[in-house]
Design a protein around this motif. Structure first.
Motif, PDB file in Angstrom:
ATOM      1  N   GLY A   1      21.099  18.346 -10.354  1.00 34.92           N
ATOM      2  CA  GLY A   1      20.604  18.045 -11.686  1.00 34.92           C
ATOM      3  C   GLY A   1      21.648  17.666 -12.702  1.00 34.92           C
ATOM      4  O   GLY A   1      21.428  17.828 -13.910  1.00 34.92           O
ATOM      5  N   ALA A   2      22.793  17.150 -12.255  1.00 34.38           N
ATOM      6  CA  ALA A   2      23.868  16.765 -13.167  1.00 34.38           C
ATOM      7  C   ALA A   2      24.143  15.267 -13.043  1.00 34.38           C
ATOM      8  O   ALA A   2      23.483  14.551 -12.289  1.00 34.38           O
ATOM      9  CB  ALA A   2      25.120  17.587 -12.885  1.00 34.38           C
ATOM     10  N   GLN A   3      25.153  14.801 -13.782  1.00 31.85           N
ATOM     11  CA  GLN A   3      25.471  13.381 -13.845  1.00 31.85           C
ATOM     12  C   GLN A   3      26.846  13.097 -13.259  1.00 31.85           C
ATOM     13  O   GLN A   3      27.721  13.966 -13.208  1.00 31.85           O
ATOM     14  CB  GLN A   3      25.435  12.897 -15.301  1.00 31.85           C
ATOM     15  N   THR A   4      27.062  11.866 -12.851  1.00 27.44           N
ATOM     16  CA  THR A   4      28.385  11.413 -12.442  1.00 27.44           C
ATOM     17  C   THR A   4      29.231  11.146 -13.690  1.00 27.44           C
ATOM     18  O   THR A   4      28.749  11.229 -14.816  1.00 27.44           O
ATOM     19  CB  THR A   4      28.291  10.148 -11.591  1.00 27.44           C
ATOM     20  N   GLY A   5      30.512  10.816 -13.465  1.00 27.66           N
ATOM     21  CA  GLY A   5      31.389  10.487 -14.579  1.00 27.66           C
ATOM     22  C   GLY A   5      32.202  11.655 -15.090  1.00 27.66           C
ATOM     23  O   GLY A   5      32.764  11.593 -16.178  1.00 27.66           O
ATOM     24  N   TYR A   6      32.313  12.706 -14.320  1.00 28.34           N
ATOM     25  CA  TYR A   6      33.071  13.892 -14.730  1.00 28.34           C
ATOM     26  C   TYR A   6      34.548  13.749 -14.328  1.00 28.34           C
ATOM     27  O   TYR A   6      34.894  12.922 -13.475  1.00 28.34           O
ATOM     28  CB  TYR A   6      32.458  15.153 -14.117  1.00 28.34           C
ATOM     29  N   PRO A   7      35.448  14.545 -14.909  1.00 32.32           N
ATOM     30  CA  PRO A   7      36.875  14.432 -14.589  1.00 32.32           C
ATOM     31  C   PRO A   7      37.162  14.741 -13.120  1.00 32.32           C
ATOM     32  O   PRO A   7      36.530  15.610 -12.516  1.00 32.32           O
ATOM     33  CB  PRO A   7      37.521  15.487 -15.488  1.00 32.32           C
ATOM     34  N   ASN A   8      38.112  14.012 -12.563  1.00 30.87           N
ATOM     35  CA  ASN A   8      38.598  14.228 -11.196  1.00 30.87           C
ATOM     36  C   ASN A   8      37.497  14.079 -10.149  1.00 30.87           C
ATOM     37  O   ASN A   8      37.568  14.668  -9.071  1.00 30.87           O
ATOM     38  CB  ASN A   8      39.271  15.597 -11.081  1.00 30.87           C
ATOM     39  N   GLU A   9      36.515  13.259 -10.455  1.00 33.04           N
ATOM     40  CA  GLU A   9      35.393  13.029  -9.538  1.00 33.04           C
ATOM     41  C   GLU A   9      35.867  12.339  -8.263  1.00 33.04           C
ATOM     42  O   GLU A   9      36.648  11.385  -8.297  1.00 33.04           O
ATOM     43  CB  GLU A   9      34.363  12.152 -10.249  1.00 33.04           C
ATOM     44  N   SER A  10      35.409  12.824  -7.114  1.00 31.02           N
ATOM     45  CA  SER A  10      35.733  12.176  -5.848  1.00 31.02           C
ATOM     46  C   SER A  10      34.644  11.156  -5.519  1.00 31.02           C
ATOM     47  O   SER A  10      33.639  11.038  -6.223  1.00 31.02           O
ATOM     48  CB  SER A  10      35.821  13.215  -4.723  1.00 31.02           C
ATOM     49  N   ARG A  11      34.825  10.439  -4.436  1.00 28.66           N
ATOM     50  CA  ARG A  11      33.736   9.596  -3.958  1.00 28.66           C
ATOM     51  C   ARG A  11      32.601  10.505  -3.486  1.00 28.66           C
ATOM     52  O   ARG A  11      32.813  11.681  -3.170  1.00 28.66           O
ATOM     53  CB  ARG A  11      34.197   8.676  -2.836  1.00 28.66           C
ATOM     54  N   HIS A  12      31.395   9.944  -3.433  1.00 27.37           N
ATOM     55  CA  HIS A  12      30.236  10.720  -3.017  1.00 27.37           C
ATOM     56  C   HIS A  12      29.644  10.154  -1.732  1.00 27.37           C
ATOM     57  O   HIS A  12      29.691   8.942  -1.494  1.00 27.37           O
ATOM     58  CB  HIS A  12      29.176  10.722  -4.123  1.00 27.37           C
ATOM     59  N   LEU A  13      29.075  11.049  -0.931  1.00 31.32           N
ATOM     60  CA  LEU A  13      28.458  10.694   0.339  1.00 31.32           C
ATOM     61  C   LEU A  13      27.043  11.272   0.351  1.00 31.32           C
ATOM     62  O   LEU A  13      26.772  12.278   1.011  1.00 31.32           O
ATOM     63  CB  LEU A  13      29.277  11.256   1.507  1.00 31.32           C
ATOM     64  N   PRO A  14      26.107  10.663  -0.384  1.00 28.90           N
ATOM     65  CA  PRO A  14      24.791  11.273  -0.555  1.00 28.90           C
ATOM     66  C   PRO A  14      24.009  11.460   0.739  1.00 28.90           C
ATOM     67  O   PRO A  14      23.218  12.401   0.848  1.00 28.90           O
ATOM     68  CB  PRO A  14      24.075  10.334  -1.530  1.00 28.90           C
ATOM     69  N   VAL A  15      24.196  10.585   1.723  1.00 27.57           N
ATOM     70  CA  VAL A  15      23.501  10.769   3.001  1.00 27.57           C
ATOM     71  C   VAL A  15      23.990  12.039   3.679  1.00 27.57           C
ATOM     72  O   VAL A  15      23.197  12.846   4.180  1.00 27.57           O
ATOM     73  CB  VAL A  15      23.702   9.540   3.912  1.00 27.57           C
ATOM     74  N   ALA A  16      25.301  12.244   3.670  1.00 29.44           N
ATOM     75  CA  ALA A  16      25.866  13.464   4.250  1.00 29.44           C
ATOM     76  C   ALA A  16      25.465  14.688   3.447  1.00 29.44           C
ATOM     77  O   ALA A  16      25.167  15.749   4.016  1.00 29.44           O
ATOM     78  CB  ALA A  16      27.393  13.352   4.314  1.00 29.44           C
ATOM     79  N   ASP A  17      25.455  14.562   2.123  1.00 34.40           N
ATOM     80  CA  ASP A  17      25.034  15.679   1.275  1.00 34.40           C
ATOM     81  C   ASP A  17      23.624  16.127   1.644  1.00 34.40           C
ATOM     82  O   ASP A  17      23.359  17.318   1.852  1.00 34.40           O
ATOM     83  CB  ASP A  17      25.047  15.275  -0.203  1.00 34.40           C
ATOM     84  N   ALA A  18      22.701  15.173   1.686  1.00 39.30           N
ATOM     85  CA  ALA A  18      21.308  15.504   1.979  1.00 39.30           C
ATOM     86  C   ALA A  18      21.178  16.171   3.339  1.00 39.30           C
ATOM     87  O   ALA A  18      20.420  17.136   3.504  1.00 39.30           O
ATOM     88  CB  ALA A  18      20.446  14.239   1.920  1.00 39.30           C
TER      89      ALA A  18
END
Length: 246
Positions: A80-97
């Motif tokens: 329930g949060a947003q992207t654009g935060y400090p030190n953000e890494s790349r995201h892997l939403p398929v792996a997350d799910a």
């Protein structure tokens, strides 16, 4: 003749060609988990969650226990949060799910599960918890601006008396190796905090009913206290599994 128990060691991905140094260091850490598990008598399945939810759940259906290892930040949309935060890494939403579904399935099936770093955050988010998106530049949980093998820091955690992690590690205060810029915020349903760092952040959680333990630190690091990884992996043994691993 006893059947060798199966341990599923689950990574977010096996492919990090965009960052060879990070890829190599992850392989070292995961390799240490594989080696210790093999030494303890497990038959190890090494799996990548970016194959998708259906594939991961099918591949882990026969597992007697599961380890979810470290990796990239979970996509904030899952809590329930947003992207654009400090030190953000790349995201892997398929792996997350896929890993979130696996954590929920393990709890439902009562499959022993150990989460390491990202693995703790997966367990928390899977149960409706949220994350502190960035601990700040001077948080003491990760070294910044250094080569990848030097990003881990050493600090202490205070372990809750009577918890499973206390039983396994045998100390009220434990030295750990960390490399994370996020931490548990709101705690997921059914979880209990069983260790906190020197600055109060959550460092271990356990499930009230299911055999799930997760730590925010890296017991598999080469500079972690001797025997720490072995003790946490041993905690995955049920009485039946313990007999089969002898």
């Amino acid at each position: 003749m006893s059947v060798q128990p199966v341990l599923a060691v689950v990574e977010a991905t096996r492919l990090r060609a965009h960052d060879p140094a990070y890829h190599d260091y992850v392989q070292l850490l995961v390799g240490n988990v594989l080696a210790e598990a093999g030494a303890q008598g497990w038959s190890v399945d090494r799996l990548a969650a970016d194959a998708g939810t259906e594939a991961l759940l099918a591949a882990t259906a026969r597992a007697d226990a599961i380890v979810i290892v470290g990796g990239e930040d979970i996509h904030p949309g899952f809590y329930g949060a947003q992207t654009g935060y400090p030190n953000e890494s790349r995201h892997l939403p398929v792996a997350d799910a896929a890993q979130l579904a696996l954590a929920r399935a393990a709890i439902e099936r009562r499959t022993p599960l150990l989460g390491i770093c990202r693995g703790l955050q997966i367990v928390n988010v899977a149960l409706g918890g949220t994350l502190v998106q960035d601990l700040g530049e001077e948080c003491g949980h990760v070294n910044r601006g250094v080569p990848i093998p030097q990003v881990l820091t050493t600090h202490t955690v205070d372990v809750a008396h009577g918890s499973r992690v206390a039983d396994l590690l045998g100390e009220p205060t434990v030295e750990v190796r960390s490399a994370h810029h996020q931490a548990v915020d709101a705690l997921g349903d059914g979880l209990v905090v069983t260790a906190r760092s020197h600055d109060g952040h959550v460092e271990a959680v356990e499930h009230r009913d299911a055999p799930v333990l997760a730590v925010q630190w890296h017991p598999e690091d080469v500079h972690a206290p001797e025997g720490q990884l072995a003790a946490l992996l041993a905690g995955l043994r049920t009485p039946a599994l313990a007999a089969a691993l002898i």
